[in-house]
Design a protein around this motif. Structure first.
Motif, PDB file in Angstrom:
ATOM      1  N   GLY A  80       0.821  -1.195   0.000  1.00  0.00           N
ATOM      2  CA  GLY A  80       0.000   0.000   0.000  1.00  0.00           C
ATOM      3  C   GLY A  80       0.853   1.242   0.000  1.00  0.00           C
ATOM      4  O   GLY A  80       2.086   1.174   0.021  1.00  0.00           O
ATOM      5  N   GLY A  81       0.201   2.365  -0.021  1.00  0.00           N
ATOM      6  CA  GLY A  81       0.907   3.635  -0.042  1.00  0.00           C
ATOM      7  C   GLY A  81      -0.071   4.772   0.132  1.00  0.00           C
ATOM      8  O   GLY A  81      -1.229   4.571   0.493  1.00  0.00           O
ATOM      9  N   GLN A  82       0.420   5.981  -0.163  1.00  0.00           N
ATOM     10  CA  GLN A  82      -0.393   7.175   0.002  1.00  0.00           C
ATOM     11  C   GLN A  82      -0.083   8.189  -1.089  1.00  0.00           C
ATOM     12  O   GLN A  82       0.988   8.168  -1.683  1.00  0.00           O
ATOM     13  CB  GLN A  82      -0.134   7.794   1.367  1.00  0.00           C
ATOM     14  N   PHE A  83      -1.037   9.056  -1.331  1.00  0.00           N
ATOM     15  CA  PHE A  83      -0.850  10.225  -2.170  1.00  0.00           C
ATOM     16  C   PHE A  83      -1.228  11.445  -1.348  1.00  0.00           C
ATOM     17  O   PHE A  83      -2.116  11.378  -0.493  1.00  0.00           O
ATOM     18  CB  PHE A  83      -1.764  10.192  -3.406  1.00  0.00           C
ATOM     19  N   GLY A  84      -0.589  12.559  -1.625  1.00  0.00           N
ATOM     20  CA  GLY A  84      -1.001  13.836  -1.044  1.00  0.00           C
ATOM     21  C   GLY A  84      -0.922  13.917   0.462  1.00  0.00           C
ATOM     22  O   GLY A  84      -1.850  14.422   1.092  1.00  0.00           O
ATOM     23  N   HIS A  85       0.164  13.431   1.046  1.00  0.00           N
ATOM     24  CA  HIS A  85       0.346  13.508   2.504  1.00  0.00           C
ATOM     25  C   HIS A  85      -0.840  12.914   3.258  1.00  0.00           C
ATOM     26  O   HIS A  85      -1.381  13.521   4.184  1.00  0.00           O
ATOM     27  CB  HIS A  85       0.604  14.948   2.960  1.00  0.00           C
ATOM     28  N   GLY A  86      -1.271  11.734   2.829  1.00  0.00           N
ATOM     29  CA  GLY A  86      -2.334  11.033   3.524  1.00  0.00           C
ATOM     30  C   GLY A  86      -3.729  11.371   3.057  1.00  0.00           C
ATOM     31  O   GLY A  86      -4.712  10.906   3.635  1.00  0.00           O
ATOM     32  N   ARG A  87      -3.848  12.156   2.001  1.00  0.00           N
ATOM     33  CA  ARG A  87      -5.185  12.474   1.497  1.00  0.00           C
ATOM     34  C   ARG A  87      -5.815  11.275   0.793  1.00  0.00           C
ATOM     35  O   ARG A  87      -7.031  11.213   0.654  1.00  0.00           O
ATOM     36  CB  ARG A  87      -5.142  13.691   0.585  1.00  0.00           C
ATOM     37  N   ALA A  88      -4.971  10.338   0.357  1.00  0.00           N
ATOM     38  CA  ALA A  88      -5.479   9.076  -0.206  1.00  0.00           C
ATOM     39  C   ALA A  88      -4.583   7.948   0.275  1.00  0.00           C
ATOM     40  O   ALA A  88      -3.359   8.011   0.139  1.00  0.00           O
ATOM     41  CB  ALA A  88      -5.490   9.123  -1.736  1.00  0.00           C
ATOM     42  N   LEU A  89      -5.204   6.937   0.867  1.00  0.00           N
ATOM     43  CA  LEU A  89      -4.526   5.723   1.308  1.00  0.00           C
ATOM     44  C   LEU A  89      -4.959   4.617   0.365  1.00  0.00           C
ATOM     45  O   LEU A  89      -6.148   4.484   0.080  1.00  0.00           O
ATOM     46  CB  LEU A  89      -4.934   5.391   2.747  1.00  0.00           C
ATOM     47  N   TRP A  90      -3.983   3.850  -0.135  1.00  0.00           N
ATOM     48  CA  TRP A  90      -4.339   2.870  -1.153  1.00  0.00           C
ATOM     49  C   TRP A  90      -3.612   1.546  -0.968  1.00  0.00           C
ATOM     50  O   TRP A  90      -2.557   1.476  -0.353  1.00  0.00           O
ATOM     51  CB  TRP A  90      -4.081   3.402  -2.565  1.00  0.00           C
ATOM     52  N   ALA A  91      -4.246   0.503  -1.527  1.00  0.00           N
ATOM     53  CA  ALA A  91      -3.610  -0.804  -1.661  1.00  0.00           C
ATOM     54  C   ALA A  91      -2.966  -0.833  -3.042  1.00  0.00           C
ATOM     55  O   ALA A  91      -3.531  -0.300  -4.005  1.00  0.00           O
ATOM     56  CB  ALA A  91      -4.640  -1.925  -1.535  1.00  0.00           C
ATOM     57  N   SER A 145       1.066  -1.180   8.009  1.00  0.00           N
ATOM     58  CA  SER A 145       0.203  -2.351   8.212  1.00  0.00           C
ATOM     59  C   SER A 145      -0.095  -3.056   6.886  1.00  0.00           C
ATOM     60  O   SER A 145      -0.189  -4.282   6.833  1.00  0.00           O
ATOM     61  CB  SER A 145      -1.100  -1.930   8.899  1.00  0.00           C
ATOM     62  N   LEU A 146      -0.235  -2.275   5.828  1.00  0.00           N
ATOM     63  CA  LEU A 146      -0.515  -2.849   4.499  1.00  0.00           C
ATOM     64  C   LEU A 146       0.723  -3.486   3.851  1.00  0.00           C
ATOM     65  O   LEU A 146       0.587  -4.262   2.911  1.00  0.00           O
ATOM     66  CB  LEU A 146      -1.042  -1.761   3.554  1.00  0.00           C
ATOM     67  N   ARG A 147       1.912  -3.148   4.352  1.00  0.00           N
ATOM     68  CA  ARG A 147       3.157  -3.548   3.685  1.00  0.00           C
ATOM     69  C   ARG A 147       3.220  -5.042   3.376  1.00  0.00           C
ATOM     70  O   ARG A 147       3.637  -5.438   2.293  1.00  0.00           O
ATOM     71  CB  ARG A 147       4.354  -3.133   4.523  1.00  0.00           C
ATOM     72  N   ASP A 148       2.805  -5.883   4.311  1.00  0.00           N
ATOM     73  CA  ASP A 148       2.915  -7.324   4.110  1.00  0.00           C
ATOM     74  C   ASP A 148       1.639  -7.949   3.543  1.00  0.00           C
ATOM     75  O   ASP A 148       1.561  -9.169   3.396  1.00  0.00           O
ATOM     76  CB  ASP A 148       3.287  -8.014   5.432  1.00  0.00           C
ATOM     77  N   PHE A 149       0.633  -7.130   3.247  1.00  0.00           N
ATOM     78  CA  PHE A 149      -0.620  -7.670   2.705  1.00  0.00           C
ATOM     79  C   PHE A 149      -0.456  -8.073   1.240  1.00  0.00           C
ATOM     80  O   PHE A 149       0.070  -7.309   0.435  1.00  0.00           O
ATOM     81  CB  PHE A 149      -1.746  -6.641   2.815  1.00  0.00           C
TER      82      PHE A 149
END
Length: 190
Positions: A80-91, A145-149
């Motif tokens: 997972g990751g993010q865009f815009g300093h946490g404005r979008a959280l994604w898988a 938390s998403l890193r190992d998913f």
């Protein structure tokens, strides 16, 4: 119509992601994020915005050709990751990301050739949005938390044209509704 081209993960894969998102939603501060729902989980390939009705038939024909020119490919949800300093959280995704990117480029090219204004081209980054925020949020614990998913791998076998129906009720937290208005088999099968 407000349209976009997408890859839609199968139900069992979204079920796996839902279990992971349930863990994320239990983390401190999770109530400060707007969590997307399973019906809205997709990999947007190309966002078309409001498309004039008269352009839709040509756009559809061109997307069908793009699908037929692209062979089915393996994909899984991963990390997972993010865009815009946490404005979008994604898988994120793993698998044949090169073919996924090619399909995204072909979908964008199809829209341009059909006369849909597309703005500036950006390199495609595979992501499935699971939460949004109006403000900058520290989502590092969620990304960690998403890193190992990783979900099971499936074969992407179709391209979907999806209509986005924006919320109109004014109810806080109401989600957009997504409706696949057309689907085309990859590789010309079917």
């Amino acid at each position: 119509m407000r349209l976009f081209a997408a890859v839609l993960p199968p139900e069992d894969v979204t079920h796996e992601l839902a279990a992971e998102v349930a863990v994320l939603r239990a983390l401190p501060g999770a109530d400060g994020l707007r969590w997307t729902g399973r019906p809205g989980w997709h990999f947007t390939l190309a966002f078309f915005g409001e498309v004039d009705d008269e352009l839709v038939p040509d756009l559809s024909d061109r997307l069908e050709r793009a699908a037929h020119r692209t062979e089915p490919f393996p994909l899984a949800l991963a990390g997972g990751g993010q865009f815009g300093h946490g404005r979008a959280l994604w898988a994120g995704a793993s698998g044949d990301l090169e073919t996924l990117r090619l399909l995204a480029d072909r979908a964008e090219a199809a829209a341009r050739k059909a006369g849909v204004p597309m703005g500036e081209h950006r390199r495609y980054k595979a992501h499935l949005t699971v939460a949004r925020s109006r403000d900058a949020v520290d989502v590092r614990p969620y990304v960690e938390s998403l890193r190992d998913f990783t979900s099971r791998t499936w074969t992407v076998a179709e391209l979907a044209l999806v209509r986005s129906n924006l919320p109109r009720s004014g109810v806080p937290g109401e989600q957009p509704r997504y409706e696949a208005v057309a689907r085309w088999a990859l590789g010309g099968a079917g």
